[in-house]
Enzyme design. Structure first.
Site, PDB file in Angstrom:
ATOM      1  N   ASP A 145       0.713  -1.133   0.028  1.00  0.00           N
ATOM      2  CA  ASP A 145       0.061  -0.081  -0.005  1.00  0.00           C
ATOM      3  C   ASP A 145       0.888   1.292  -0.079  1.00  0.00           C
ATOM      4  O   ASP A 145       2.023   1.209   0.406  1.00  0.00           O
ATOM      5  CB  ASP A 145      -0.800  -0.087   1.033  1.00  0.00           C
ATOM      6  N   ASP A 171       3.247   1.752  -4.619  1.00  0.00           N
ATOM      7  CA  ASP A 171       2.233   2.425  -5.824  1.00  0.00           C
ATOM      8  C   ASP A 171       2.139   1.663  -6.878  1.00  0.00           C
ATOM      9  O   ASP A 171       3.094   1.506  -7.677  1.00  0.00           O
ATOM     10  CB  ASP A 171       3.096   3.782  -6.030  1.00  0.00           C
ATOM     11  N   VAL A 172       0.905   1.158  -7.099  1.00  0.00           N
ATOM     12  CA  VAL A 172       0.524   0.153  -8.091  1.00  0.00           C
ATOM     13  C   VAL A 172       0.871   0.659  -9.460  1.00  0.00           C
ATOM     14  O   VAL A 172       0.956   0.111 -10.464  1.00  0.00           O
ATOM     15  CB  VAL A 172      -0.834  -0.596  -8.154  1.00  0.00           C
ATOM     16  N   ASN A 224      -6.462  -5.175  -5.143  1.00  0.00           N
ATOM     17  CA  ASN A 224      -7.473  -4.416  -4.362  1.00  0.00           C
ATOM     18  C   ASN A 224      -7.072  -2.883  -4.524  1.00  0.00           C
ATOM     19  O   ASN A 224      -8.296  -2.152  -4.222  1.00  0.00           O
ATOM     20  CB  ASN A 224      -7.658  -5.024  -2.960  1.00  0.00           C
ATOM     21  N   TYR A 262     -14.296   5.522 -12.763  1.00  0.00           N
ATOM     22  CA  TYR A 262     -14.178   4.316 -11.906  1.00  0.00           C
ATOM     23  C   TYR A 262     -15.252   3.142 -12.569  1.00  0.00           C
ATOM     24  O   TYR A 262     -14.720   2.067 -12.665  1.00  0.00           O
ATOM     25  CB  TYR A 262     -14.930   4.821 -10.564  1.00  0.00           C
ATOM     26  N   LYS A 279     -13.528  -0.568 -13.695  1.00  0.00           N
ATOM     27  CA  LYS A 279     -13.768  -1.542 -13.031  1.00  0.00           C
ATOM     28  C   LYS A 279     -14.414  -2.606 -14.008  1.00  0.00           C
ATOM     29  O   LYS A 279     -14.472  -3.787 -13.956  1.00  0.00           O
ATOM     30  CB  LYS A 279     -14.847  -1.609 -12.041  1.00  0.00           C
ATOM     31  N   THR A 327     -17.352   0.684   3.710  1.00  0.00           N
ATOM     32  CA  THR A 327     -16.044   1.052   3.910  1.00  0.00           C
ATOM     33  C   THR A 327     -15.782   2.522   4.390  1.00  0.00           C
ATOM     34  O   THR A 327     -16.709   3.312   4.615  1.00  0.00           O
ATOM     35  CB  THR A 327     -15.326   0.950   2.331  1.00  0.00           C
TER      36      THR A 327
END
Length: 254
Positions: free
Chosen positions: A37, A64-65, A91, A158, A162, A193
C-alpha cells in the site's frame, strides 16, 4: 479453508477497508500476508494487528501500483523473501465523483492508472512469480459499477476502469490456465468502508437511495467480501477461473 496454511498472499491496498479485512481473513486461515500500500503508517499498523491475532502473519511493503518499477521490485523482493508467491489480491483502487461534462482528463487518467493499469501491472509481475512457484490464484476487485450503470452517484472513470478489470480477469484466466494460475474477480456491492461512511455522513438521502435499490436492504460488511476472496483462493474453488463473482446483497438481481 485449511489449504491456506503456509501460503503466501499479497494484498494491494490492504491498509484499510476491504483489503485489510481480506488480509485479516487470509492470515486467520494460516496464510502469510504481504500488505502492499502507499499508506505506510496505516499499513504497518494493520500488519501488526493481524500478526498479533494470528495464526498467520502479515508484513507491510510500500507500493504504488501505478509505478512499474515499484511493482516489479516488490514482486521480486516478496518472492525472494518467502520462496515464492501463491496468491495476489488486486484491491488497490480509487474513485472519483463528477458529472462527465465536468470530468477533466487528469482525473480520468489517474483513476484508470490506479484501478486498471495498476491491476494489470500487479497481475503481470506477481502473476509471473505465482506461475514460477507452480501455480496459484489471483483475485481482482471489480465492482457492481463495472457491470451495470449505478445511480445516483456519478463516477464514469471508476465505472469504466472496473469494467476493464472484469474483462482483464477473463482474458488472463484463459491465457494462464495452462500455467496453473486461476484468475477470478469479486464485484462488491455497496460495502461499509470508510469511503461509503464518509458519503453517508455528508448525504443521508443518497444512503436511503442506495438501500432502496438493494434487495437485502443493508450494506455489506468488508469481512463478507473477504470471505469470498478467501474462498476463491482456496482449493474449494479449484475449478473456478475467469469468473466475476458478485457479492452485492442482491443488487445485480433486480
Amino acid at each position: 479453508m485449511a489449504d491456506l496454511i503456509g501460503k503466501v498472499a499479497v494484498v494491494t491496498g490492504g491498509a484499510r477497508g476491504i483489503g485489510a479485512a481480506s488480509a485479516e481473513i487470509l492470515a486467520q486461515r494460516g496464510a502469510t500476508v504481504v500488505i502492499a500500500d502507499t499508506r505506510e503508517q496505516l499499513g504497518r499498523q494493520t500488519a501488526e494487528r493481524i500478526t498479533a491475532s494470528g495464526p498467520g502473519s502479515a508484513e507491510f511493503r510500500t507500493l504504488d501500483v501505478t509505478v512499474e518499477g515499484e511493482v516489479t521490485a516488490v514482486a521480486e523482493e516478496t518472492a525472494a523473501a518467502h520462496g515464492g508467491i501463491d496468491f495476489l489480491m488486486n484491491n488497490a483502487g480509487i474513485v472519483e465523483s463528477s458529472p462527465t461534462f465536468e470530468l477533466d482528463e487528469q482525473t480520468w487518467s489517474g483513476t484508470i492508472a490506479v484501478n486498471l493499469t495498476g491491476t494489470f501491472l500487479c497481475a503481470r509481475e506477481f502473476g509471473r512469480r505465482i506461475a514460477g512457484s507452480g501455480g496459484g490464484a489471483i483475485v481482482n476487485v471489480s465492482s457492481i459499477a463495472g457491470l451495470k450503470a449505478v445511480r445516483p452517484e456519478l463516477h464514469v472513470a471508476y465505472d469504466a476502469s472496473k469494467a476493464g478489470v472484469a474483462q482483464l480477469t477473463r482474458s488472463l484466466a484463459a491465457e494462464w490456465a495452462s500455467l496453473g494460475v486461476r484468475v477470478n474477480a469479486v464485484a462488491p456491492g455497496y460495502t461499509r468502508t470508510e469511503i461509503l461512511d464518509e458519503v453517508g455522513r455528508d448525504d443521508p438521502a443518497i444512503v436511503e437511495d442506495w438501500l432502496g435499490q438493494i434487495p437485502m436492504r443493508r450494506f455489506i460488511e468488508p469481512s463478507e467480501i473477504a470471505r469470498v476472496v478467501a474462498f476463491l483462493f482456496s482449493d474449494d474453488a479449484s475449478a473456478i477461473t475467469g469468473h466475476v463473482l458478485g457479492a452485492d446483497a442482491g443488487y445485480m438481481a433486480v
